[in-house]
Motif scaffolding. Structure first.
Motif, PDB file in Angstrom:
ATOM      1  N   ALA A 184       0.849  -1.157  -0.021  1.00 56.96           N
ATOM      2  CA  ALA A 184       0.011   0.006  -0.020  1.00 56.96           C
ATOM      3  C   ALA A 184       0.947   1.194   0.069  1.00 56.96           C
ATOM      4  O   ALA A 184       2.017   1.313   0.592  1.00 56.96           O
ATOM      5  CB  ALA A 184      -0.985   0.009   1.258  1.00 56.96           C
ATOM      6  N   VAL A 185       0.302   2.265  -0.527  1.00 61.15           N
ATOM      7  CA  VAL A 185       1.146   3.658  -0.879  1.00 61.15           C
ATOM      8  C   VAL A 185       1.076   4.292   0.353  1.00 61.15           C
ATOM      9  O   VAL A 185       0.011   4.356   0.707  1.00 61.15           O
ATOM     10  CB  VAL A 185       0.779   4.130  -1.947  1.00 61.15           C
ATOM     11  CG1 VAL A 185       1.277   5.582  -2.168  1.00 61.15           C
ATOM     12  CG2 VAL A 185       0.985   3.468  -3.534  1.00 61.15           C
ATOM     13  N   VAL A 186       2.027   4.779   0.948  1.00 62.70           N
ATOM     14  CA  VAL A 186       1.967   5.609   2.153  1.00 62.70           C
ATOM     15  C   VAL A 186       2.264   7.115   1.526  1.00 62.70           C
ATOM     16  O   VAL A 186       3.033   7.561   0.910  1.00 62.70           O
ATOM     17  CB  VAL A 186       3.145   5.262   3.044  1.00 62.70           C
ATOM     18  CG1 VAL A 186       3.199   6.329   4.188  1.00 62.70           C
ATOM     19  CG2 VAL A 186       3.220   3.852   3.592  1.00 62.70           C
ATOM     20  N   ASP A 187       1.206   7.752   2.108  1.00 60.04           N
ATOM     21  CA  ASP A 187       1.012   9.177   1.457  1.00 60.04           C
ATOM     22  C   ASP A 187       1.039  10.176   2.676  1.00 60.04           C
ATOM     23  O   ASP A 187       0.851  11.330   2.456  1.00 60.04           O
ATOM     24  CB  ASP A 187       0.111   9.504   0.550  1.00 60.04           C
ATOM     25  CG  ASP A 187      -1.276   9.418   1.365  1.00 60.04           C
ATOM     26  OD1 ASP A 187      -1.350   8.900   2.275  1.00 60.04           O
ATOM     27  OD2 ASP A 187      -2.371   9.436   0.365  1.00 60.04           O
ATOM     28  N   GLU A 217       2.638  11.454  -1.272  1.00 57.50           N
ATOM     29  CA  GLU A 217       3.235  10.299  -1.622  1.00 57.50           C
ATOM     30  C   GLU A 217       4.725  10.282  -2.039  1.00 57.50           C
ATOM     31  O   GLU A 217       5.727   9.668  -1.439  1.00 57.50           O
ATOM     32  CB  GLU A 217       2.555   9.624  -2.561  1.00 57.50           C
ATOM     33  CG  GLU A 217       3.070   8.113  -3.359  1.00 57.50           C
ATOM     34  CD  GLU A 217       2.137   7.634  -4.216  1.00 57.50           C
ATOM     35  OE1 GLU A 217       2.790   7.052  -5.333  1.00 57.50           O
ATOM     36  OE2 GLU A 217       0.848   7.749  -4.329  1.00 57.50           O
ATOM     37  N   GLU A 218       4.945  11.587  -2.789  1.00 54.85           N
ATOM     38  CA  GLU A 218       6.107  11.892  -3.280  1.00 54.85           C
ATOM     39  C   GLU A 218       7.088  12.160  -2.258  1.00 54.85           C
ATOM     40  O   GLU A 218       8.366  11.817  -2.217  1.00 54.85           O
ATOM     41  CB  GLU A 218       6.019  13.080  -4.327  1.00 54.85           C
ATOM     42  CG  GLU A 218       5.281  12.657  -5.457  1.00 54.85           C
ATOM     43  CD  GLU A 218       3.816  12.768  -5.610  1.00 54.85           C
ATOM     44  OE1 GLU A 218       3.245  11.896  -6.186  1.00 54.85           O
ATOM     45  OE2 GLU A 218       3.334  13.076  -4.522  1.00 54.85           O
ATOM     46  N   ALA A 221      11.697  10.768   1.574  1.00 49.91           N
ATOM     47  CA  ALA A 221      12.288  10.575   2.778  1.00 49.91           C
ATOM     48  C   ALA A 221      12.667   9.234   2.866  1.00 49.91           C
ATOM     49  O   ALA A 221      13.649   8.926   3.586  1.00 49.91           O
ATOM     50  CB  ALA A 221      11.222  10.924   3.863  1.00 49.91           C
ATOM     51  N   GLN A 222      11.975   8.174   2.474  1.00 49.68           N
ATOM     52  CA  GLN A 222      12.570   6.707   2.432  1.00 49.68           C
ATOM     53  C   GLN A 222      13.817   6.783   1.463  1.00 49.68           C
ATOM     54  O   GLN A 222      14.673   5.919   1.956  1.00 49.68           O
ATOM     55  CB  GLN A 222      11.451   5.783   1.810  1.00 49.68           C
ATOM     56  CG  GLN A 222      12.002   4.292   2.046  1.00 49.68           C
ATOM     57  CD  GLN A 222      12.206   4.066   3.521  1.00 49.68           C
ATOM     58  OE1 GLN A 222      11.028   4.036   4.314  1.00 49.68           O
ATOM     59  NE2 GLN A 222      13.156   3.510   3.900  1.00 49.68           N
ATOM     60  N   LEU A 236      11.065   7.493  10.059  1.00 47.67           N
ATOM     61  CA  LEU A 236      10.130   7.738   9.260  1.00 47.67           C
ATOM     62  C   LEU A 236       9.025   6.877   9.708  1.00 47.67           C
ATOM     63  O   LEU A 236       8.932   5.660   9.780  1.00 47.67           O
ATOM     64  CB  LEU A 236      10.513   7.456   7.626  1.00 47.67           C
ATOM     65  CG  LEU A 236       9.358   7.782   6.778  1.00 47.67           C
ATOM     66  CD1 LEU A 236       9.044   9.447   6.746  1.00 47.67           C
ATOM     67  CD2 LEU A 236       9.752   7.438   5.493  1.00 47.67           C
ATOM     68  N   GLU A 237       7.937   7.391  10.217  1.00 42.45           N
ATOM     69  CA  GLU A 237       6.929   6.630  10.937  1.00 42.45           C
ATOM     70  C   GLU A 237       5.621   6.868   9.952  1.00 42.45           C
ATOM     71  O   GLU A 237       5.217   8.094   9.743  1.00 42.45           O
ATOM     72  CB  GLU A 237       6.623   7.360  12.458  1.00 42.45           C
ATOM     73  CG  GLU A 237       7.868   7.179  13.272  1.00 42.45           C
ATOM     74  CD  GLU A 237       7.644   7.667  14.547  1.00 42.45           C
ATOM     75  OE1 GLU A 237       6.484   7.626  14.997  1.00 42.45           O
ATOM     76  OE2 GLU A 237       8.404   8.395  14.968  1.00 42.45           O
ATOM     77  N   GLN A 238       5.049   6.067   9.561  1.00 45.02           N
ATOM     78  CA  GLN A 238       3.652   6.051   8.815  1.00 45.02           C
ATOM     79  C   GLN A 238       2.737   6.256   9.926  1.00 45.02           C
ATOM     80  O   GLN A 238       2.442   6.123  11.149  1.00 45.02           O
ATOM     81  CB  GLN A 238       3.384   4.687   8.227  1.00 45.02           C
ATOM     82  CG  GLN A 238       2.057   4.735   7.532  1.00 45.02           C
ATOM     83  CD  GLN A 238       1.703   3.631   6.980  1.00 45.02           C
ATOM     84  OE1 GLN A 238       2.429   2.553   6.937  1.00 45.02           O
ATOM     85  NE2 GLN A 238       0.303   3.304   6.290  1.00 45.02           N
ATOM     86  N   MET A 239       1.680   7.688   9.313  1.00 45.43           N
ATOM     87  CA  MET A 239       0.738   7.897  10.160  1.00 45.43           C
ATOM     88  C   MET A 239      -0.791   7.439   9.776  1.00 45.43           C
ATOM     89  O   MET A 239      -0.546   7.329   8.410  1.00 45.43           O
ATOM     90  CB  MET A 239       0.467   9.634  10.249  1.00 45.43           C
ATOM     91  CG  MET A 239       1.764  10.327  10.860  1.00 45.43           C
ATOM     92  SD  MET A 239       1.381  12.000  10.737  1.00 45.43           S
ATOM     93  CE  MET A 239       0.237  12.150  11.906  1.00 45.43           C
ATOM     94  N   PRO A 240      -1.576   7.135  10.652  1.00 43.67           N
ATOM     95  CA  PRO A 240      -3.085   6.740  10.213  1.00 43.67           C
ATOM     96  C   PRO A 240      -3.861   7.667   9.415  1.00 43.67           C
ATOM     97  O   PRO A 240      -3.554   8.766   9.459  1.00 43.67           O
ATOM     98  CB  PRO A 240      -3.541   6.467  11.582  1.00 43.67           C
ATOM     99  CG  PRO A 240      -2.941   7.106  12.480  1.00 43.67           C
ATOM    100  CD  PRO A 240      -1.543   7.355  12.128  1.00 43.67           C
TER     101      PRO A 240
END
Length: 155
Positions: A48-51, A71-72, A77-78, A151-155
């Motif tokens: 799933a794309v993390v945006d 997303e960009e 950052a990744q 880098l932490e994904q946010m809900p």
């Protein structure tokens, strides 16, 4: 003679068009492929794309956090975390008296203005504490020595 040459040209063009049409479909029948067939066979739900994420940057012995809302930006950052040699200076407009994701600081960078740069003006460079105490008076913050640490994904 001229009519015969035109007829041959039309046959060659027609044959080429038929070959190209056959190449447009994975089953070679010249028809239109069902996009759901390919998506269902190649899509991986774990990809799933993390945006929306929060990046943490170290600047000398201090840290600050930046909300990434595209997303960009998350992909950029990744890439930085992966060690790629790309634009690495976080840059954005300072929003004072609102920590946002940048607690315990009393300011954050406006997520709509965040970008990464190779070089910036010196007026927005400095430690996060310099933004906090007003030493950095610019409306933007761009710490040259910032290094992404997480880098932490946010809900």
């Amino acid at each position: 003679m001229r009519m015969r040459r035109m007829a041959r040209t039309l046959v060659v063009v027609g044959a080429a068009a038929a070959v190209l049409a056959a190449c447009t479909s994975p089953d070679g029948d010249g028809g239109t492929a069902d996009p759901s067939d390919e998506a269902s066979s190649t899509a991986d739900p774990t990809d799933a794309v993390v945006d929306h994420a929060v990046a943490t940057f170290a600047v000398v012995d201090e840290e600050f956090r930046v909300e990434l809302v595209t997303e960009e930006l998350v992909a950029h950052a990744q890439q930085l975390l992966d060690g790629e040699d790309i634009a690495a200076i976080p840059l954005g407009d300072v929003v004072r008296d609102d920590p946002g994701v940048n607690s315990p600081w009393s300011w954050h960078l406006d997520p709509a203005t965040v970008e990464f740069a190779f070089a910036t003006t010196e007026v927005c460079d400095g430690l996060p504490s310099f933004v906090e105490d007003g030493t950095v008076t610019s409306d933007q913050y761009c710490p040259w020595s910032a290094e992404i640490v997480s880098l932490e994904q946010m809900p």
